[in-house]
Design an enzyme around this catalytic site. Sequence first.
Site, PDB file in Angstrom:
ATOM      1  N   TYR C 258       0.730  -1.202  -0.022  1.00  0.00           N
ATOM      2  CA  TYR C 258       0.112  -0.149  -0.085  1.00  0.00           C
ATOM      3  C   TYR C 258       1.049   1.154  -0.061  1.00  0.00           C
ATOM      4  N   LYS C 332     -12.737   4.579  -3.396  1.00  0.00           N
ATOM      5  CA  LYS C 332     -12.262   5.295  -4.158  1.00  0.00           C
ATOM      6  C   LYS C 332     -12.530   5.296  -5.495  1.00  0.00           C
ATOM      7  N   ARG C 451       5.389 -20.024 -10.016  1.00  0.00           N
ATOM      8  CA  ARG C 451       6.308 -19.019 -10.317  1.00  0.00           C
ATOM      9  C   ARG C 451       7.829 -19.197  -9.839  1.00  0.00           C
TER      10      ARG C 451
HETATM   11  C1  HEA Z   1       7.600  -2.864  -8.537  1.00  0.00           C
HETATM   12  C2  HEA Z   1       7.370  -3.068  -9.663  1.00  0.00           C
HETATM   13  C3  HEA Z   1       7.491  -4.038 -10.652  1.00  0.00           C
HETATM   14  C4  HEA Z   1       7.474  -3.554 -12.101  1.00  0.00           C
HETATM   15  C5  HEA Z   1       7.535  -2.489 -12.723  1.00  0.00           C
HETATM   16  C6  HEA Z   1       7.843  -5.050 -12.622  1.00  0.00           C
HETATM   17  C7  HEA Z   1       8.162  -4.743 -14.015  1.00  0.00           C
HETATM   18  C8  HEA Z   1       8.057  -5.996 -14.857  1.00  0.00           C
HETATM   19  N1  HEA Z   1       7.988  -7.222 -14.371  1.00  0.00           N
HETATM   20 FE1  HEA Z   1       8.082  -7.760 -12.483  1.00  0.00          FE
HETATM   21  N2  HEA Z   1       8.138  -8.384 -10.792  1.00  0.00           N
HETATM   22  C9  HEA Z   1       7.936  -7.574  -9.473  1.00  0.00           C
HETATM   23  C10 HEA Z   1       7.672  -6.259  -9.425  1.00  0.00           C
HETATM   24  C11 HEA Z   1       7.819  -5.333 -10.563  1.00  0.00           C
HETATM   25  N3  HEA Z   1       7.918  -5.919 -11.819  1.00  0.00           N
HETATM   26  C12 HEA Z   1       8.154  -8.413  -8.163  1.00  0.00           C
HETATM   27  C13 HEA Z   1       7.734  -7.909  -6.779  1.00  0.00           C
HETATM   28  C14 HEA Z   1       8.262  -9.523  -8.746  1.00  0.00           C
HETATM   29  C15 HEA Z   1       8.465 -10.782  -7.753  1.00  0.00           C
HETATM   30  C16 HEA Z   1       9.846 -11.098  -7.532  1.00  0.00           C
HETATM   31  C17 HEA Z   1      10.161 -12.486  -6.745  1.00  0.00           C
HETATM   32  O1  HEA Z   1       9.561 -13.559  -7.277  1.00  0.00           O
HETATM   33  O2  HEA Z   1      11.109 -12.599  -5.698  1.00  0.00           O
HETATM   34  C18 HEA Z   1       8.524  -9.593  -9.888  1.00  0.00           C
HETATM   35  C19 HEA Z   1       8.523 -10.820 -10.742  1.00  0.00           C
HETATM   36  C20 HEA Z   1       8.372 -10.581 -12.350  1.00  0.00           C
HETATM   37  C21 HEA Z   1       8.125 -12.097 -13.014  1.00  0.00           C
HETATM   38  C22 HEA Z   1       8.192 -13.425 -12.411  1.00  0.00           C
HETATM   39  C23 HEA Z   1       9.521 -14.123 -12.292  1.00  0.00           C
HETATM   40  C24 HEA Z   1       9.611 -15.451 -11.950  1.00  0.00           C
HETATM   41  O3  HEA Z   1       8.526 -15.684 -10.897  1.00  0.00           O
HETATM   42  O4  HEA Z   1      10.630 -16.210 -11.974  1.00  0.00           O
HETATM   43  C25 HEA Z   1       8.055 -11.757 -14.158  1.00  0.00           C
HETATM   44  C26 HEA Z   1       8.236 -12.735 -15.398  1.00  0.00           C
HETATM   45  O5  HEA Z   1       7.676 -12.475 -16.571  1.00  0.00           O
HETATM   46  C27 HEA Z   1       8.266 -10.228 -14.392  1.00  0.00           C
HETATM   47  C28 HEA Z   1       8.166  -9.363 -15.580  1.00  0.00           C
HETATM   48  C29 HEA Z   1       8.211  -8.170 -15.536  1.00  0.00           C
HETATM   49  C30 HEA Z   1       8.019  -7.425 -16.930  1.00  0.00           C
HETATM   50  C31 HEA Z   1       8.232  -7.978 -18.132  1.00  0.00           C
HETATM   51  C32 HEA Z   1       7.915  -6.090 -16.380  1.00  0.00           C
HETATM   52  C33 HEA Z   1       8.022  -4.635 -16.927  1.00  0.00           C
HETATM   53  O6  HEA Z   1       6.857  -3.927 -16.872  1.00  0.00           O
HETATM   54  C34 HEA Z   1       9.266  -4.191 -17.247  1.00  0.00           C
HETATM   55  C35 HEA Z   1       9.448  -3.108 -18.537  1.00  0.00           C
HETATM   56  C36 HEA Z   1      10.842  -2.363 -18.154  1.00  0.00           C
HETATM   57  C37 HEA Z   1      11.802  -2.442 -19.025  1.00  0.00           C
HETATM   58  C38 HEA Z   1      11.792  -3.520 -20.060  1.00  0.00           C
HETATM   59  C39 HEA Z   1      12.950  -1.540 -19.236  1.00  0.00           C
HETATM   60  C40 HEA Z   1      12.972  -0.313 -20.072  1.00  0.00           C
HETATM   61  C41 HEA Z   1      13.487  -0.272 -21.305  1.00  0.00           C
HETATM   62  C42 HEA Z   1      14.755  -0.476 -21.534  1.00  0.00           C
HETATM   63  C43 HEA Z   1      15.791  -0.749 -20.506  1.00  0.00           C
HETATM   64  C44 HEA Z   1      15.131  -0.506 -23.145  1.00  0.00           C
HETATM   65  C45 HEA Z   1      15.501  -1.712 -23.561  1.00  0.00           C
HETATM   66  C46 HEA Z   1      14.366  -2.755 -23.878  1.00  0.00           C
HETATM   67  C47 HEA Z   1      14.454  -3.414 -24.966  1.00  0.00           C
HETATM   68  C48 HEA Z   1      15.648  -3.619 -25.762  1.00  0.00           C
HETATM   69  C49 HEA Z   1      13.216  -4.291 -25.138  1.00  0.00           C
HETATM   70  N4  HEA Z   1       8.360  -9.770 -13.064  1.00  0.00           N
HETATM   71  C1  HEA Z   2       0.790  -2.009  -5.219  1.00  0.00           C
HETATM   72  C2  HEA Z   2       0.614  -3.162  -4.798  1.00  0.00           C
HETATM   73  C3  HEA Z   2      -0.485  -4.047  -4.345  1.00  0.00           C
HETATM   74  C4  HEA Z   2      -1.904  -3.602  -4.065  1.00  0.00           C
HETATM   75  C5  HEA Z   2      -2.564  -2.129  -4.042  1.00  0.00           C
HETATM   76  C6  HEA Z   2      -2.736  -4.777  -3.934  1.00  0.00           C
HETATM   77  C7  HEA Z   2      -3.945  -4.971  -3.442  1.00  0.00           C
HETATM   78  C8  HEA Z   2      -4.624  -6.134  -2.867  1.00  0.00           C
HETATM   79  N1  HEA Z   2      -3.936  -7.484  -2.953  1.00  0.00           N
HETATM   80 FE1  HEA Z   2      -1.982  -7.875  -3.617  1.00  0.00          FE
HETATM   81  N2  HEA Z   2       0.046  -8.219  -3.849  1.00  0.00           N
HETATM   82  C9  HEA Z   2       1.004  -7.410  -4.288  1.00  0.00           C
HETATM   83  C10 HEA Z   2       0.741  -6.111  -4.331  1.00  0.00           C
HETATM   84  C11 HEA Z   2      -0.348  -5.330  -4.149  1.00  0.00           C
HETATM   85  N3  HEA Z   2      -1.582  -5.858  -4.028  1.00  0.00           N
HETATM   86  C12 HEA Z   2       2.081  -7.910  -4.408  1.00  0.00           C
HETATM   87  C13 HEA Z   2       3.542  -7.465  -4.588  1.00  0.00           C
HETATM   88  C14 HEA Z   2       1.920  -9.397  -4.254  1.00  0.00           C
HETATM   89  C15 HEA Z   2       2.933 -10.562  -4.167  1.00  0.00           C
HETATM   90  C16 HEA Z   2       3.981 -10.652  -3.318  1.00  0.00           C
HETATM   91  C17 HEA Z   2       4.971 -11.861  -3.454  1.00  0.00           C
HETATM   92  O1  HEA Z   2       4.384 -13.009  -3.002  1.00  0.00           O
HETATM   93  O2  HEA Z   2       6.004 -11.753  -4.088  1.00  0.00           O
HETATM   94  C18 HEA Z   2       0.565  -9.568  -3.698  1.00  0.00           C
HETATM   95  C19 HEA Z   2      -0.158 -10.660  -3.373  1.00  0.00           C
HETATM   96  C20 HEA Z   2      -1.431 -10.731  -2.970  1.00  0.00           C
HETATM   97  C21 HEA Z   2      -1.752 -12.128  -2.333  1.00  0.00           C
HETATM   98  C22 HEA Z   2      -1.032 -13.264  -2.008  1.00  0.00           C
HETATM   99  C23 HEA Z   2      -1.182 -14.075  -3.187  1.00  0.00           C
HETATM  100  C24 HEA Z   2      -0.254 -15.399  -2.893  1.00  0.00           C
HETATM  101  O3  HEA Z   2       0.839 -14.940  -2.701  1.00  0.00           O
HETATM  102  O4  HEA Z   2      -0.959 -16.370  -2.814  1.00  0.00           O
HETATM  103  C25 HEA Z   2      -3.226 -11.654  -1.937  1.00  0.00           C
HETATM  104  C26 HEA Z   2      -4.142 -12.563  -1.362  1.00  0.00           C
HETATM  105  O5  HEA Z   2      -4.809 -12.153  -0.564  1.00  0.00           O
HETATM  106  C27 HEA Z   2      -3.558 -10.366  -2.357  1.00  0.00           C
HETATM  107  C28 HEA Z   2      -4.530  -9.601  -2.111  1.00  0.00           C
HETATM  108  C29 HEA Z   2      -4.961  -8.364  -2.309  1.00  0.00           C
HETATM  109  C30 HEA Z   2      -6.005  -7.693  -2.319  1.00  0.00           C
HETATM  110  C31 HEA Z   2      -7.389  -8.085  -1.712  1.00  0.00           C
HETATM  111  C32 HEA Z   2      -5.727  -6.335  -2.653  1.00  0.00           C
HETATM  112  C33 HEA Z   2      -6.675  -5.370  -2.531  1.00  0.00           C
HETATM  113  O6  HEA Z   2      -6.114  -4.053  -1.982  1.00  0.00           O
HETATM  114  C34 HEA Z   2      -7.474  -4.633  -3.958  1.00  0.00           C
HETATM  115  C35 HEA Z   2      -8.703  -3.872  -3.721  1.00  0.00           C
HETATM  116  C36 HEA Z   2      -9.349  -3.292  -4.773  1.00  0.00           C
HETATM  117  C37 HEA Z   2     -10.498  -3.813  -5.560  1.00  0.00           C
HETATM  118  C38 HEA Z   2     -11.288  -4.902  -5.014  1.00  0.00           C
HETATM  119  C39 HEA Z   2     -10.744  -3.160  -6.845  1.00  0.00           C
HETATM  120  C40 HEA Z   2     -11.876  -1.911  -6.641  1.00  0.00           C
HETATM  121  C41 HEA Z   2     -12.891  -2.214  -5.848  1.00  0.00           C
HETATM  122  C42 HEA Z   2     -14.145  -2.123  -6.279  1.00  0.00           C
HETATM  123  C43 HEA Z   2     -14.464  -1.607  -7.519  1.00  0.00           C
HETATM  124  C44 HEA Z   2     -15.401  -2.257  -5.230  1.00  0.00           C
HETATM  125  C45 HEA Z   2     -16.296  -3.341  -5.615  1.00  0.00           C
HETATM  126  C46 HEA Z   2     -15.580  -4.569  -5.372  1.00  0.00           C
HETATM  127  C47 HEA Z   2     -16.120  -5.632  -4.836  1.00  0.00           C
HETATM  128  C48 HEA Z   2     -17.312  -5.398  -3.703  1.00  0.00           C
HETATM  129  C49 HEA Z   2     -15.625  -7.125  -4.890  1.00  0.00           C
HETATM  130  N4  HEA Z   2      -2.469  -9.794  -2.952  1.00  0.00           N
END
Ligand code: HEA
Ligand code: HEA
Lengths: 335, 288, 526
Positions: C258, C332, C451
């Site tokens: 958050y 929101k 994953r």
């Molecule tokens: C916080 C933000 C964030 C953001 C922005 C992204 C962005 C992206 N992530 Fe994410 N990702 C995570 C947070 C994020 N990720 C996290 C927390 C995990 C979990 C890690 C874990 O398991 O421990 C994860 C894991 C994760 C996985 C799973 C890996 C696995 O389980 O083994 C994958 C696989 O597809 C993936 C893909 C991507 C891709 C394709 C983007 C794209 O959006 C990225 C796009 C940006 C660029 C590509 C760079 C810009 C361009 C250039 C530098 C120019 C050169 C480019 C070319 C030549 C094409 N990410």
């Molecule tokens: C910006 C980051 C972000 C945000 C905002 C959220 C938002 C939420 N996430 Fe997420 N979450 C991650 C980032 C985030 N998460 C990351 C990084 C992981 C993986 C970490 C890892 O393992 O590496 C994760 C993993 C994760 C898990 C664990 C999954 C797993 O590992 O098995 C769960 C399980 O409950 C969860 C739940 C939620 C819920 C309920 C919300 C809620 O806040 C969402 C609320 C929003 C809505 C529901 C939509 C709008 C609502 C409406 C339009 C109202 C009407 C809707 C209804 C009445 C249904 N998230």
Amino acid sequence: MHTLMLVICLVIFVGVFGVMFWAVIHHRRSRGAVAANFHENTTVEIAWTVIPVLILLGMAWPATKTVIAMKDTSEADITIKATGYQWKWGYDYLQGEGEGIRLLSSLSTPRNQIEGAAAKGDNYLLEVDNPVVVPVGKKVRVLLTANDVIHSWWVPAFGVKQDAIPGFIRDSWFKADKEGVYRGNCAELCGRDHGFMPIEVHVVSAEKYAAWVAEHKEKAAGAAADEAREWSMAELMTRGEQVFGTICAACHQANGKGLPPTFPPLDGSQVVLGDKAGQIDIVLHGRPNTAMAPFGGALSDADVAAVITYTRNSWGNHTGEAVQPAEVKAGRNKS
Amino acid sequence: MSETLERYFVPEPSRFPIFGSIALLLFGAGAALWVNQVKAGPWIFFLGIAILIYMLFGWFGQVVRESQGGKYGTRVDASFRWSMGWFIFSEVMFFAAFFGALFYVRALAVPALSSGENEALLWQGYNGAWPNAGPRALDTAAVEPFTPMGAWGIPAINTLILLTSGATLTWAHYGLLKDKRGQLKLGLLLTILLGAIFLGFQAYEYVHAYGELNLRLDTGIYGSTFFMLTGFHGLHVTVGAIMLTVMLCRAVAGHFNAQHHFGFEAAAWYWHFVDVVWLILFVVVYWL
Amino acid sequence: MAAVIPDPLDHHHHHTPSGLMRWLTTTNHKDIGTMYLIFSFVMFLSGGVMALTIRAELFQPGLQVVQPEFFNQLTTMHGLVMVFGAIMPAFVGFANWQIPLMIGASDMAFARMNNWSFWLLPPAAILLLGSFFVPGGATAAGWTLYAPLSVQMGMGMDFAIFAIHIMGLSSIMGAINIVVTILNMRAPGMTMMKMPLFCWTWLITAYLLIAVMPVLAGAVTMILTDRHFGTSFFNAAGGGDPVMYQHIFWFFGHPEVYIMILPAFGIVSQIIPAFARKPLFGYASMVYATASIAILSFVVWAHHMFTTGMPATGQLFFMYATMLIAVPTGVKVFNWVATMWRGSLSFEPPMLWATGFIFVFTMGGFTGLICAIAPIDIQVQDTYYVVAHFHYVLVAGSLFALFAGAYYWLPKWTGHMPSERLGKLHFWCSLVFFNVTFFPMHFLGLAGMPRRIPDYALQFADFNALASVGAFGFGLSQLIFLAAVVKCVRGGKPAPAKPWDGAEGLEWTVPSPAPYHTFEDAPLVK
Ligand code: HEA
Ligand code: HEA
Ligand code: CUA
Ligand SMILES: [Cu+2]
């Protein structure tokens, strides 16, 4: 249970997309319009707080029932303990028909398929050398634990995913209603070969199961007799090579060179060339806080004796010493 | 808020932060190398510490000069108060992680390990009566037994010492408010001395634990939580004592007056926070 | 609103150094904000390159590009770099630039400490990225650094631990600075309930940071001592528990997600009214919703741990609590839609991104909700379904909002209008490729692909290939952003003080680009 989940999923998805398109239409319709000026409406705000709460309650109800059902591991017909190792699964049949059977189950996909040198088979990465076998229609309780790091035992078709935590026992259950082969993976990151530790469960008819149990019992009896006797060097070396290949080579590599610095070479290692008791101790009890886990639980005395003999007489190591199962047994008892 | 606001003081560009960053880079890299037995590690680590000390002296020196120079108005003063409060809150959360760990193992992990299938299949015979060093200590050949730390010896005395030091510090504060400089200095000095005695006892207790009780950092979860909690607390007492020493020096140099003495108050808040942590620690680590 | 436009000659009391020293020693919130933004973009690119390497390996079954151990390092570092290096600093950069401008303060409350908060990040990044080159390579235990795997790791893990300590210190100082600035430095008349929503969301985010970063520091410290000093926090043989690490980590981890989304809500809440030319619907309920999300975030952590085998009551509690978060978040979303409703909408790049944000983020929120249903989560946990969920909220949520904010405030920062054509192109390419990349991951997860694996069974091949293609497209699209920003900094149509006719707020009362010093004498807000 699995279908129930899918149904919940679908219902929610329909609801979800309904809400979403509704919102999209709103955006479009108002395009180009003159701005109205309103920014507060308590009734609406309360409504859209309360309605989601109701929807959520509707979702929570079936979910709650499922949670409670999933936790009910009582009255199992068969109990199997599964132990996660880096990177394979060990199974002990603890109770029910087949009690006493132990097996180690590791990936059987050949290396050349992974490296792209050979065509990939149908069950690429989902096949193992020794699958778990269970009878159809019986409630099977699985106890999970791990030897080194956390693993997770997951067979999607059974709806079972349970982490295996080192030092703790967790449990789960499944009951397969159809014969067949069910496959799954380790689902918790557990190091290098996390992607290569599949699970394969064969669900067979009661008769086939009984036959399988009998076959295994026979093999086990033969092995038990083996433990007691004196082994020859050659026997130890062949058995050792095999054990090393399936277990130790994952880290220390088949050529004994390891992958320094994380995985030390055994070729030329002081421990391997030093006192026998020292090495027996490491292999049986592991080194705390390193990947070198205790193998005393997974391997029999003969296996440990053989693999130690093998490491002491392979590559550049020429101690000429053989280690006997009896010495390992002594090592176990000592501490 | 008044309509004619004073201008908020914005400091000039400063080179201290970048020194601090270099210091922490060396500190982190050095420590990481050191724990992996790389020879250069400790050197880099201590170089980092040295730069950090230089930076702290320079930075706080400048803050003190600015403060004495009358650059800080009431709003800056309020900022300092807020920030010190939140800083202490963040410290509370840091300790909370370790206290949480202690509660977790005592309420959940150890009871779970010593009962049901965990006990039957993995750790036979482990009864989990606290304090204990974990199931592997069942094997008395490999892990020698230890004696837990009693509560009513040094720890109880230390509790009294810290409570007294809180009182002397408040007494010093009254001295400052009533413009009795002697009382201020004496109170501060006493507080610092009590802090030093506390640390002395603590050090003695550690020696005693290692030497006679066979209670070490690696004595299972009991040793881990015991030493990490008391150790971090001791570290905070040290920092607090240093802060108070600085305040004593400033008092001697004639700084502070009855209206304007936030530096002193900040150190006092910190000291009271350290006190409170100790009280909780005494109850949950030593006593229960 | 009345504002005192500062006298441009009013520079007498600062002798600003020039060149590199200016940036190293600056105490100016705008300079520091700029540095944060540049730093985070560089980190975004490096994290992105790691992501692309991951996607390249996953293009086909089999091992082609990298070996498994390096793959795990990439996954771990991608997560750490994106979370701690890209998203969080980017929001702090926005806070630095905008909060003083929005509340009419002359600078941040502690300008020198502000500089230190920023300059701690490059050392942390050096430690983190440098760990690729130490023997044994970087840590490969996942960004969650679960014990006991992380206890097993090589030296790279220690570098990561100290990097996290330093980043934590930076975040805590930054957060304290923001809290104090907002509480203590508002211009006269700027009451809390008149404050722009961005400031509100940041205030609450900052509280979260102060509360949870120290907990993370504690968790990694325990790993460090378990690794090197023989403690047994996470070792059952010594009476500890590996699962305890997960409890401590997620106590930090869930509020952390958050932390990465609340400021995004703030940015979007600034932009939507500006382009609907209509005040934000339900300002007060937005504030309360933000606060409820923050409070609830402390009691939901174990929804990441449904498969660790907690008792049914635990699962139920955390399931219900997690589902509750949908309510304030929903408030929101509905408020934003209501703001647009019968507004006079126009879709310049900031608005496009903000609308895109609402749309795609909501999808991510719904998948989050599905994860929250414990029995379903047991099936999807640690699969690509979760990967899809969090990229929908992090990329389409946090990142999209950052782009929206960047296009919105670039005129104020640079004095030039960003190219509308590039901005729109960037948006449409990103939106399409984003969905091409991450939408298939839902199916992969439901079909059973775990994953963090470098190689997978044959039935997953098609969707993975699609996702990989999408990822490269998405990556290339980000170069458009780079081009747009460079172009905007270099020149372009000069921006007036208030370039968006519907925009409200003190920041639009100062000229564009904002002068080096603003509001040295506080403006009066009526
Ligand atoms: C916080 C933000 C964030 C953001 C922005 C992204 C962005 C992206 N992530 Fe994410 N990702 C995570 C947070 C994020 N990720 C996290 C927390 C995990 C979990 C890690 C874990 O398991 O421990 C994860 C894991 C994760 C996985 C799973 C890996 C696995 O389980 O083994 C994958 C696989 O597809 C993936 C893909 C991507 C891709 C394709 C983007 C794209 O959006 C990225 C796009 C940006 C660029 C590509 C760079 C810009 C361009 C250039 C530098 C120019 C050169 C480019 C070319 C030549 C094409 N990410
Ligand atoms: C910006 C980051 C972000 C945000 C905002 C959220 C938002 C939420 N996430 Fe997420 N979450 C991650 C980032 C985030 N998460 C990351 C990084 C992981 C993986 C970490 C890892 O393992 O590496 C994760 C993993 C994760 C898990 C664990 C999954 C797993 O590992 O098995 C769960 C399980 O409950 C969860 C739940 C939620 C819920 C309920 C919300 C809620 O806040 C969402 C609320 C929003 C809505 C529901 C939509 C709008 C609502 C409406 C339009 C109202 C009407 C809707 C209804 C009445 C249904 N998230
Ligand atoms: Cu075992 Cu992953
Ligand atoms: Cu969460």
